[in-house]
Design an enzyme around this catalytic site. Structure first.
Site, PDB file in Angstrom:
ATOM      1  N   HIS A 230      -3.196 -16.209  10.083  1.00  0.00           N
ATOM      2  CA  HIS A 230      -3.873 -17.035   9.082  1.00  0.00           C
ATOM      3  C   HIS A 230      -2.865 -18.068   8.592  1.00  0.00           C
ATOM      4  CE1 HIS A 230      -5.392 -18.092   5.117  1.00  0.00           C
ATOM      5  NE2 HIS A 230      -4.407 -17.428   4.539  1.00  0.00           N
TER       6      HIS A 230
ATOM      7  N   TYR B 286      -8.154 -22.069   0.312  1.00  0.00           N
ATOM      8  CA  TYR B 286      -7.797 -21.680  -1.049  1.00  0.00           C
ATOM      9  C   TYR B 286      -6.480 -22.351  -1.424  1.00  0.00           C
ATOM     10  CZ  TYR B 286      -4.628 -18.217   1.119  1.00  0.00           C
ATOM     11  OH  TYR B 286      -3.648 -17.606   1.859  1.00  0.00           O
TER      12      TYR B 286
ATOM     13  N   ASP C 153     -28.062  12.698   1.810  1.00  0.00           N
ATOM     14  CA  ASP C 153     -29.286  13.487   1.718  1.00  0.00           C
ATOM     15  C   ASP C 153     -29.763  13.778   3.135  1.00  0.00           C
ATOM     16  OD1 ASP C 153     -30.111  10.880   2.290  1.00  0.00           O
ATOM     17  OD2 ASP C 153     -31.918  11.014   1.065  1.00  0.00           O
TER      18      ASP C 153
ATOM     19  N   VAL D 261      -5.778  -3.016   4.310  1.00  0.00           N
ATOM     20  CA  VAL D 261      -5.875  -3.165   2.851  1.00  0.00           C
ATOM     21  C   VAL D 261      -5.073  -4.389   2.444  1.00  0.00           C
ATOM     22  CG1 VAL D 261      -5.470  -2.080   0.617  1.00  0.00           C
ATOM     23  CG2 VAL D 261      -6.043  -0.660   2.608  1.00  0.00           C
TER      24      VAL D 261
ATOM     25  N   VAL E  52       0.831  -1.201   0.000  1.00  0.00           N
ATOM     26  CA  VAL E  52       0.000   0.000   0.000  1.00  0.00           C
ATOM     27  C   VAL E  52       0.867   1.253   0.000  1.00  0.00           C
ATOM     28  CG1 VAL E  52      -1.803   1.274   1.219  1.00  0.00           C
ATOM     29  CG2 VAL E  52      -1.866  -1.219   1.165  1.00  0.00           C
TER      30      VAL E  52
ATOM     31  N   THR F  83      -5.062  -7.646  -2.700  1.00  0.00           N
ATOM     32  CA  THR F  83      -6.143  -7.678  -3.690  1.00  0.00           C
ATOM     33  C   THR F  83      -6.595  -6.290  -4.106  1.00  0.00           C
ATOM     34  OG1 THR F  83      -6.923  -9.729  -2.683  1.00  0.00           O
ATOM     35  CG2 THR F  83      -8.458  -8.581  -4.147  1.00  0.00           C
TER      36      THR F  83
END
Length: 808
Positions: A224, A257, A543, A355, A19, A358
């Site tokens: 992870h 994955y 609004d 972030v 990032v 991806t």
């Protein structure tokens, strides 16, 4: 958040992960030269999450914004030579997941992502080691793929350096300097760096940097698991083994994955294990870490169930062994979105946290645009740091919700599915009565929000309603239909307490609000005005309903904490702003019998002649002082009645008791949403965002071009719209859609549904969608779980276009 373009500033970016490097590249590409990037580790692999990230880039996401951020990332990294479009393949091994893949295919089509549903045989062609018999099918997205984040960092470091930026490794940040509410510098163990603007892109160290600056960073680091296994052997009688160009594989039923590495080993990541929270303050430095700070020791006992699942999916793995493994740290927020923007607590201090690779380049581009022009170029309301309520910032909440986000990474989540804990967190003064009535509540912004009331079940008996499919039947009840019809026929009480309320006072308040909003607020006290907050590019930030209660006293109905932040940043001396939501409450009293309920309880005249539509009055309902606004978001006669929280229960009980002779009911958000769509009332954040202007959103009536206001110059450049927010009704009275489905026109995807609900008064489902301008009566098709559902463009409002039910 900054609202106007900034001049070039001395900028320090904390963190040289993907990032920080991407942001430096984007800023210097826009002409900024005085950019310094600091990191405690060596470059280009500084030891944070970037250094071990598996590099998966999947675009399809329920969020249009997140999909677009990922798409830009893939495109930019391709240009950098740091992305391989091997494709992505999501597997279904259960009928439920296979059904959900049809929904995800619809999301992909709505957001412009190429994808197709494929057979088990085709899945096995792409991954020969799969057990075809275990599959129902898959969803293939050929443009997804693998990012080499470290290489992307190296290339962007070189590019940004050539433009004048400097990257300093081995600099550990130890403090943030500030003066008069602004950031002034960054202190490191090797010196202090003066700064006009600081961006924390520190990843899971973000909370540590935040504490130095005195700001909250609502982020929970969790470990992870990732392993490599091999070698892979395809069945002897089957096709040849997989290659490094095989698509990324996701087995979401088991939270797994898979990706192939160039060395022929299979990389496997798991979200199936227990949450493993990490305190970043306890992590070692780069030189003290056994591998690197973000890579913790592998815990094989946590991976054991996943190993069995891997071998069930791929029999070829039964003889393979784990060659290496680690527990890698990533960042999770309470709602799963990044944390972006300038912190309200400290001017010039920006966050670019939570972030993942991806979305990294997409976030960097948006942030660079935001910093340099005052506008991110994309709707970021889901990601802004100001989106969180105070109750959602506690360390306990962040830790608990962050851990749950880890658990739910690959879960099938319904769009209405609420969090389970911590609840209840925020409740209105009417909560006890709602519980007595059997409220079925969902959650929003920490508030318990009744969706319907079981006490109204007898009213639903005998209603002729179409049968729903399993997905649309979740978080729905026929009771909602009964509540909607009762509102149309009699009178109902709606808890509107979660509606954000701001108080604006002071001698400068009339001129300030006149400048900040699109409509004319130069009216006498007692007026109520619907208006828009625009950004400087003419996009709809929010609004509002603005009630003028006195010459220098306004009450505003707003949408999110970001509205208060926006107004505060623009407020001059002589204007005081205050969020009064927590100390007040609101009951919406709506229906044709609303006046018969309210009038006997007050000595003031509530007739249409004395108390007209869009008027305000401070009065008493029995013993309770209230601010009464003659408004209706459901298309029926009625009022919003506001009082202080201590008197809220008394107000509810007074209205409830007085309404028994009229058949009053309590009604929930499910009925509310149906009624507002029948009337064509927009919901900011769903139907329109900062990516849309008032004209294409059908809100030109709220814009007064004869005055100056923020965003007016951009509207002066208005061209005929190429898209409009369009009212649709489904042709089949039994069909239902829920929102975010693609809409096909002449056989091609032309737009997407924003929000939808069954219109119980109309006897069919109503949907609003962004589409090219189409004549009334045009036939379109909405894709719902792979089925093309016919719908028709309608003129709005669909219900009571004469407004006779409200203005009486």
């Amino acid at each position: 958040m900054s609202g106007t373009p900034t001049t070039h500033r001395k900028t320090v970016i904390i963190g040289a992960g993907i990032v920080g490097c991407s942001l430096a590249d984007e800023l210097t590409a826009r002409g900024w030269r005085d950019v310094t990037v600091l990191d405690q580790g060596p470059l280009p692999a500084a030891g944070g999450s970037t250094s071990h990230a598996p590099g998966l880039v999947f675009r399809t996401n329920p969020s249009k914004t997140m999909t677009e951020l990922a798409a830009y990332t893939a495109g930019k990294f391709t240009e950098l030579g740091a992305f391989r479009a091997v494709g992505g393949l999501e597997l279904a091994t259960t009928s439920e997941r296979w059904t959900d893949l049809h929904r995800r295919a619809g999301l992909a089509a709505a957001w412009g992502v190429r994808g197709e549903l494929i057979s088990p045989a085709r899945c096995k062609e792409l991954w020969p080691t799969l057990d075809e018999a275990a599959l129902h099918g898959g969803f293939l997205t050929p443009d997804d793929g693998l990012a080499d984040a470290v290489h992307a960092c190296a290339v962007q470091i070189e590019r940004a350096t050539a433009r004048g930026a400097r990257f300093l490794d081995r600099h550990t940040v130890t403090g943030i300097e500030q003066a008069d509410g602004r950031v002034t510098g960054v202190v490191t163990d090797r010196g202090t760096f003066a700064a006009d603007l600081v961006v924390s892109a520190a990843g899971f160290w973000g909370p540590v940097i935040g504490r130095m600056a005195g700001v909250d960073v609502p982020l929970q680091p969790l470990a992870h698991q990732y392993v490599k296994m091999g070698p892979l052997r395809a069945p002897a009688d089957g096709p040849q083994g997989t290659t490094p160009d095989a698509p990324i594989l996701r087995h979401q039923e088991r939270d797994l994955y898979f990706r192939l590495h160039d060395d022929g080993l299979l990389g496997i990541g798991s979200y199936a294990h227990r949450p493993l929270p990490v305190d970043p303050a306890d992590l070692p430095s780069y030189d003290e870490a056994p591998v690197m700070p973000s890579s913790l020791a592998f815990t094989p006992e946590d991976f054991a169930p996943s190993l069995r699942d891997c071998r069930d999916l791929m029999p070829a793995l039964r003889d393979a062994e784990i060659t290496e493994g680690f527990n890698g740290i990533f960042s999770f927020t309470p709602d799963g979105f990044p944390v972006l923007g300038e912190c309200p607590e400290l001017a010039g201090f920006w966050l670019a946290e939570a972030v993942w690779v991806t979305h990294s380049a997409g976030v960097a581009r948006a942030l660079a645009e935001w910093i340099t022009t005052g506008h991110p170029g994309i709707d970021l309301h889901e990601c802004e740091v100001t989106r969180f309520e105070d109750a959602q910032r506690s360390p306990v909440y962040v830790a608990e919700r962050g851990a749950q986000q880890f658990i739910e990474v690959y879960d099938v989540l319904h769009p209405l599915q609420p969090m389970e804990r911590p609840r209840p967190l925020r409740v209105s003064p009417f909560h006890a009565r709602q519980q007595e009535l059997g409220a079925f509540s969902l959650e929003g912004g920490g508030w318990e929000r009744p969706h319907w009331y079981e006490a109204n079940a007898p009213l639903a008996e005998g209603l002729d309603l179409p049968e729903r499919d399993a997905w649309s039947a979740r978080y729905w009840s026929p009771i909602a239909a009964a509540e909607a019809l009762a509102t149309r026929e009699r009178v109902a009480l709606y808890d509107m307490t979660p509606l954000r309320r701001l108080e604006v006072t002071g001698p400068g308040s009339p001129a300030f609000l006149q400048r900040m909003t699109t409509n004319n607020l130069a009216k006498r006290p007692g007026s109520v005005t619907y208006a828009l907050l625009l950004d400087h590019h003419g996009g709809i930030r929010s609004d509002l309903t603005v009630a003028r209660l006195g010459p220098e006293h306004f009450q505003i109905g707003a949408n999110s904490p970001a509205d208060l932040d926006w107004l505060t940043r623009h407020a001059p001396d002589g204007v005081a702003l205050r969020d009064i939501t927590a100390g007040t409450c609101c009951v919406g009293v709506w229906g044709p019998l609303a006046r018969e309920l309210v009038q006997p309880l007050t000595r003031d005249d509530f007739s249409h002649q004395a108390f007209g539509y869009f008027r305000a009055k401070q009065t008493y309902i029995d013993h309770v002082p209230v601010t009464a606004l003659r408004l209706s978001y459901v298309g029926e006669l009625g009022w919003e009645l506001y009082t202080t929280a201590d008197l809220g229960l008394r107000l509810w009980d007074t209205l409830w008791e007085a309404g028994q002779r009229l058949g009053v009911i309590a009604a929930g958000r499910s009925a509310f949403n149906s009624l507002r769509l029948e009337k064509g009332y927009r919901a900011w954040g769903l139907d329109m965002t900062s990516e849309h202007d008032p004209y294409e959103a059908g809100l030109a009536f709220a814009v007064r071009r004869d005055k100056e206001f923020v965003g007016r110059d951009a509207l002066d450049e208005h061209r005929p719209p190429t898209r409009t927010l369009t009212a649709l009704t489904l042709d089949d009275p039994a069909a239902v859609v829920l929102g975010k489905e693609p809409v096909h026109v002449d056989g091609a995807v032309a737009g997407y549904v924003t929000s939808a609900a069954y219109g119980y008064t109309l006897g069919r489902c109503v949907a609003y969608a962004w589409l090219p301008p189409l004549p009334t009566g045009t036939g379109v098709q909405i894709e719902y779980f792979g089925e093309k559902v016919p719908a028709t463009v309608r003129e709005e409002p669909l219900f009571d276009p004469e407004m006779s039910r409200i203005r009486r």
